[in-house]
Design a protein around this motif. Structure first.
Motif, PDB file in Angstrom:
ATOM      1  N   GLY A 152      -2.703  -4.812   4.265  1.00 30.59           N
ATOM      2  CA  GLY A 152      -3.125  -5.231   5.601  1.00 30.59           C
ATOM      3  C   GLY A 152      -4.632  -5.426   5.668  1.00 30.59           C
ATOM      4  N   ASP A 177       0.926   8.195   0.426  1.00 32.45           N
ATOM      5  CA  ASP A 177      -0.443   8.651   0.183  1.00 32.45           C
ATOM      6  C   ASP A 177      -0.525  10.009   0.871  1.00 32.45           C
ATOM      7  N   PRO A 221       0.870  -1.178   0.000  1.00 34.39           N
ATOM      8  CA  PRO A 221       0.000   0.000   0.000  1.00 34.39           C
ATOM      9  C   PRO A 221       0.909   1.231   0.000  1.00 34.39           C
ATOM     10  N   ILE A 222       0.350   2.390  -0.312  1.00 29.62           N
ATOM     11  CA  ILE A 222       1.135   3.616  -0.136  1.00 29.62           C
ATOM     12  C   ILE A 222       0.759   4.173   1.244  1.00 29.62           C
ATOM     13  N   HIS A 270      -2.070  -8.261  11.362  1.00 28.11           N
ATOM     14  CA  HIS A 270      -1.298  -7.158  11.949  1.00 28.11           C
ATOM     15  C   HIS A 270      -0.298  -7.615  13.003  1.00 28.11           C
ATOM     16  N   TRP A 271       0.648  -6.742  13.276  1.00 28.91           N
ATOM     17  CA  TRP A 271       1.603  -6.939  14.364  1.00 28.91           C
ATOM     18  C   TRP A 271       1.144  -6.160  15.590  1.00 28.91           C
ATOM     19  N   HIS A 315       4.300  -0.889   8.729  1.00 31.35           N
ATOM     20  CA  HIS A 315       4.675  -0.430   7.395  1.00 31.35           C
ATOM     21  C   HIS A 315       5.877  -1.227   6.885  1.00 31.35           C
ATOM     22  N   HIS A 352       6.082   2.934  11.038  1.00 30.13           N
ATOM     23  CA  HIS A 352       6.180   1.993  12.154  1.00 30.13           C
ATOM     24  C   HIS A 352       6.361   0.573  11.634  1.00 30.13           C
ATOM     25  N   ASP A 360      -6.889  -4.240   7.511  1.00 33.13           N
ATOM     26  CA  ASP A 360      -7.738  -3.064   7.715  1.00 33.13           C
ATOM     27  C   ASP A 360      -8.125  -2.376   6.415  1.00 33.13           C
TER      28      ASP A 360
HETATM   29  N1  MSP Z   1      -2.806   5.063   2.735  1.00 29.79           N
HETATM   30  C1  MSP Z   1      -3.532   3.883   2.979  1.00 29.79           C
HETATM   31  C2  MSP Z   1      -3.254   2.843   1.926  1.00 29.79           C
HETATM   32  C3  MSP Z   1      -3.551   3.248   0.518  1.00 29.79           C
HETATM   33  S1  MSP Z   1      -3.098   2.015  -0.624  1.00 29.79           S
HETATM   34  C4  MSP Z   1      -3.814   2.475  -2.053  1.00 29.79           C
HETATM   35  C5  MSP Z   1      -3.128   3.316   4.349  1.00 29.79           C
HETATM   36  N2  MSP Z   1      -1.967   3.715   4.833  1.00 29.79           N
HETATM   37  S2  MSP Z   1      -1.383   3.302   6.263  1.00 29.79           S
HETATM   38  O1  MSP Z   1      -0.129   4.000   6.358  1.00 29.79           O
HETATM   39  O2  MSP Z   1      -2.323   3.568   7.293  1.00 29.79           O
HETATM   40  O3  MSP Z   1      -1.183   1.750   6.269  1.00 29.79           O
HETATM   41  C6  MSP Z   1      -0.391   1.119   5.317  1.00 29.79           C
HETATM   42  C7  MSP Z   1      -0.276  -0.359   5.557  1.00 29.79           C
HETATM   43  O4  MSP Z   1       0.319  -0.612   6.824  1.00 29.79           O
HETATM   44  C8  MSP Z   1      -1.622  -1.088   5.554  1.00 29.79           C
HETATM   45  O5  MSP Z   1      -1.527  -2.259   4.764  1.00 29.79           O
HETATM   46  C9  MSP Z   1      -1.818  -1.479   6.991  1.00 29.79           C
HETATM   47  O6  MSP Z   1      -2.533  -2.675   7.142  1.00 29.79           O
HETATM   48  C10 MSP Z   1      -0.377  -1.667   7.410  1.00 29.79           C
HETATM   49  N3  MSP Z   1      -0.273  -1.659   8.851  1.00 29.79           N
HETATM   50  C11 MSP Z   1      -0.608  -0.647   9.694  1.00 29.79           C
HETATM   51  N4  MSP Z   1      -0.459  -1.105  10.976  1.00 29.79           N
HETATM   52  C12 MSP Z   1      -0.049  -2.391  10.967  1.00 29.79           C
HETATM   53  C13 MSP Z   1       0.352  -3.308  11.945  1.00 29.79           C
HETATM   54  N5  MSP Z   1       0.307  -3.040  13.222  1.00 29.79           N
HETATM   55  N6  MSP Z   1       0.793  -4.518  11.514  1.00 29.79           N
HETATM   56  C14 MSP Z   1       0.915  -4.828  10.180  1.00 29.79           C
HETATM   57  N7  MSP Z   1       0.577  -3.963   9.241  1.00 29.79           N
HETATM   58  C15 MSP Z   1      -0.011  -2.788   9.598  1.00 29.79           C
HETATM   59  O7  MSP Z   1      -3.872   2.525   4.898  1.00 29.79           O
END
Ligand code: MSP
Length: 499
Positions: free
Chosen positions: A258, A48, A8-9, A289-290, A20, A17, A260
């Motif tokens: 992820g 994003d 994802p972006i 998720h972690w 990501h 974190h 969510d």
């Molecule tokens: N900007 C949107 C994604 C747009 S893609 C067209 C977004 N960004 S995010 O920064 O909130 O999350 C990015 C990714 O990090 C997601 O796949 C999300 O599931 C993942 N994670 C965020 N917290 C996480 C954990 N604690 N564990 C594993 N992955 C997690 O959503």
């Protein structure tokens, strides 16, 4: 046939974190695995940068959104580089991306899939989406929050552009019935069930420019000033098309996301693509998720694991190993630093590197041992001999945790065999030669198969075993498929002291 594998972006409202980092690692591991199999493959990641959430974060820092985005975007780019990912980096504030978002919008408009309508509902800025009433609960203070994320919502009434999602529902059902679109298959089955259980609502895909000025303007006829901003998720999903263009065009896409953000990728995105007359992705791979020591990571609890500090401490290969080894797509995983260090010390150093150092002892004639083994080898009969078949099945499912568990078991059983055979007692005997060859060649197989997860350690191992560069592919990951190497062994990694 070029395949795009994407993360994802990431929102630029805060620093990266561990979650990501996990997205990036999993995607890069999959890309390297495909590369080892000779599949032309590129990876994309990025940031994003539009929408209310990001604009609010910038204003809290008394910064312009773009200035704020530049700082955080650079951190994500650095993270991707530091963990060894080789990826195209898309920023949604770049002009090229803007053009792709507009192009996708125009395609949907031309297909008659958009209409203007009145929208009212609960909007969650943190999750950047509307929620229906049954997706909300009241918290202890009586405030409405999302059942899934726990983030608060605000009531909005506005005139927006809508996408005819309900019209795409039969096509979505066909897609889900025709093949395994979402991985793991349990998620695929649940989504299909939901799709069949009732009509989808049409989707609001714009916000008034007066309320959300930070975003891509909806294109207007005759070049008038736009009064609408594209919904940030519409803009964000289009990044995958931008990434394809940045790579000179791709024939297929697989998105790793992820849990969510499953709905956006598994329902909205294929619906947009099909409605625009574009190819749907090959797969949507959804991971769990972690948590940090079993607790959800959050800024307010102060338990967010800093991924860059982790890489500084353990090195990128050991972080990649720990994140893959201790996760499955299906279940959440709990991260602990001490366990990550233990994986490094026990699995990488004790089991794998020490196995090679024992078998490559200067007391042994390894080339002779390999020659004898090759001449007498009658086919796979030891545990681990047909590792490749078992591992390939896991890799095809993007289950790199299960994949690593198999490699680890193979290292363990090879250690037991050499310990039992004790070739150091009579190094000249044929039995000893076979034991030495078994151990050395197991290390070679493990090194080939570890390349996607630990590219640095695996290369170090293959270099020190003397394996030729053109014999490091999956085709060579069979017992004694290559016996022409002459080891000059050096350990692949030193133990890490916890503290
Ligand atoms: N900007 C949107 C994604 C747009 S893609 C067209 C977004 N960004 S995010 O920064 O909130 O999350 C990015 C990714 O990090 C997601 O796949 C999300 O599931 C993942 N994670 C965020 N917290 C996480 C954990 N604690 N564990 C594993 N992955 C997690 O959503």
């Amino acid at each position: 046939m070029l395949e795009l594998l994407s993360t994802p972006i990431f929102y630029v409202n805060a620093a990266p974190h561990l979650g990501h980092l996990y997205s990036i690692v999993l995607t890069d591991v999959a890309r390297r695995w495909k590369g080892l199999n000779g599949v032309p493959c590129v990876m994309s990641t990025g940031t994003d940068e539009h929408g209310t959430k990001v604009a609010r974060a910038a204003s809290q820092q008394q910064m312009q959104p773009k200035e704020h985005a530049d700082i955080h975007s650079a951190q994500f780019m650095r993270l991707a580089q530091r963990c060894g990912a080789n990826a195209t980096f898309v920023r949604t504030t770049d002009r090229l991306h803007n053009a792709h978002a507009v192009d996708l919008w125009n395609k949907l408009d031309a297909a008659g899939m958009l209409y203007r309508g009145q929208h009212s509902g609960y909007y969650c800025v943190s999750d950047e989406c509307f929620y229906s009433v049954d997706e909300l609960v009241k918290n202890a203070n009586g405030k409405l929050i999302s059942r899934m994320s726990g983030h608060s919502v605000e009531w909005l009434e506005e005139s927006n552009w809508f996408f005819k999602l309900r019209e795409m529902q039969p096509k979505l059902i066909d897609l889900y019935q025709s093949r395994d679109f979402v991985l793991p298959s349990s998620r695929h089955a649940r989504i299909l069930q939901e799709l069949k259980s009732g009509p989808l609502s049409d989707l609001s895909i714009s916000r008034p420019r007066s309320r959300v000025p930070w975003g891509v303007p909806v294109p207007t006829k005759n070049g008038e000033e736009s009064l609408d901003t594209m919904y940030v998720w519409f803009d964000a999903l289009a990044n995958y098309l931008t990434a394809c263009t940045m790579n000179g065009g791709c024939d297929s896409m697989t998105h790793i996301v992820g849990k969510d953000i499953q709905k956006f990728h598994a329902i909205y995105w294929p619906a947009f693509l099909m409605a625009a007359g574009l190819e749907v992705p090959e797969h949507i791979v959804v991971h769990s998720h972690w948590t940090a020591d079993g607790v959800k990571m959050s800024k307010s609890l102060g338990n967010v694991v800093d991924p860059l500090a982790l890489i500084d401490k353990l090195g990128s290969d050991s972080v990649r190993y720990a994140l893959c080894f201790d996760s499955t797509l299906e279940n959440d995983s709990s991260f602990s630093l001490s366990r990550a260090i233990e994986r490094h010390n026990v699995n990488i150093v004790n089991k794998w590197s020490n196995l090679a150092s024992r078998a490559c002892s200067p007391k042994f004639d390894v080339p002779r041992a390999l020659e004898i083994a090759r001449e007498t080898f009658t086919g796979p009969n030891l545990p681990g001999d047909n590792l490749i078949e078992k591992c390939s099945a896991d890799a095809k499912d993007y289950e790199f945790g299960k994949y690593l568990h198999k490699l680890n078991e193979a290292a363990m059983s090879a250690n037991v065999r050499i310990q039992h055979a004790a070739p150091w007692k009579q190094p000249e005997s044929v039995q000893s030669a076979l034991a030495i060859a078994d151990a050395v060649d197991t290390c070679r197989l493990l090194a080939i198969l570890l390349q996607p997860v630990c590219p640095v350690y695996a290369t170090r191992m293959l270099d020190s075993l003397g394996v030729a560069k053109d014999k490091r592919f999956i085709a060579h990951a069979q017992k004694f498929a290559d016996t022409d190497y002459v080891p000059r062994f050096r350990p692949v990694a030193a133990r890490i002291i916890n503290g």
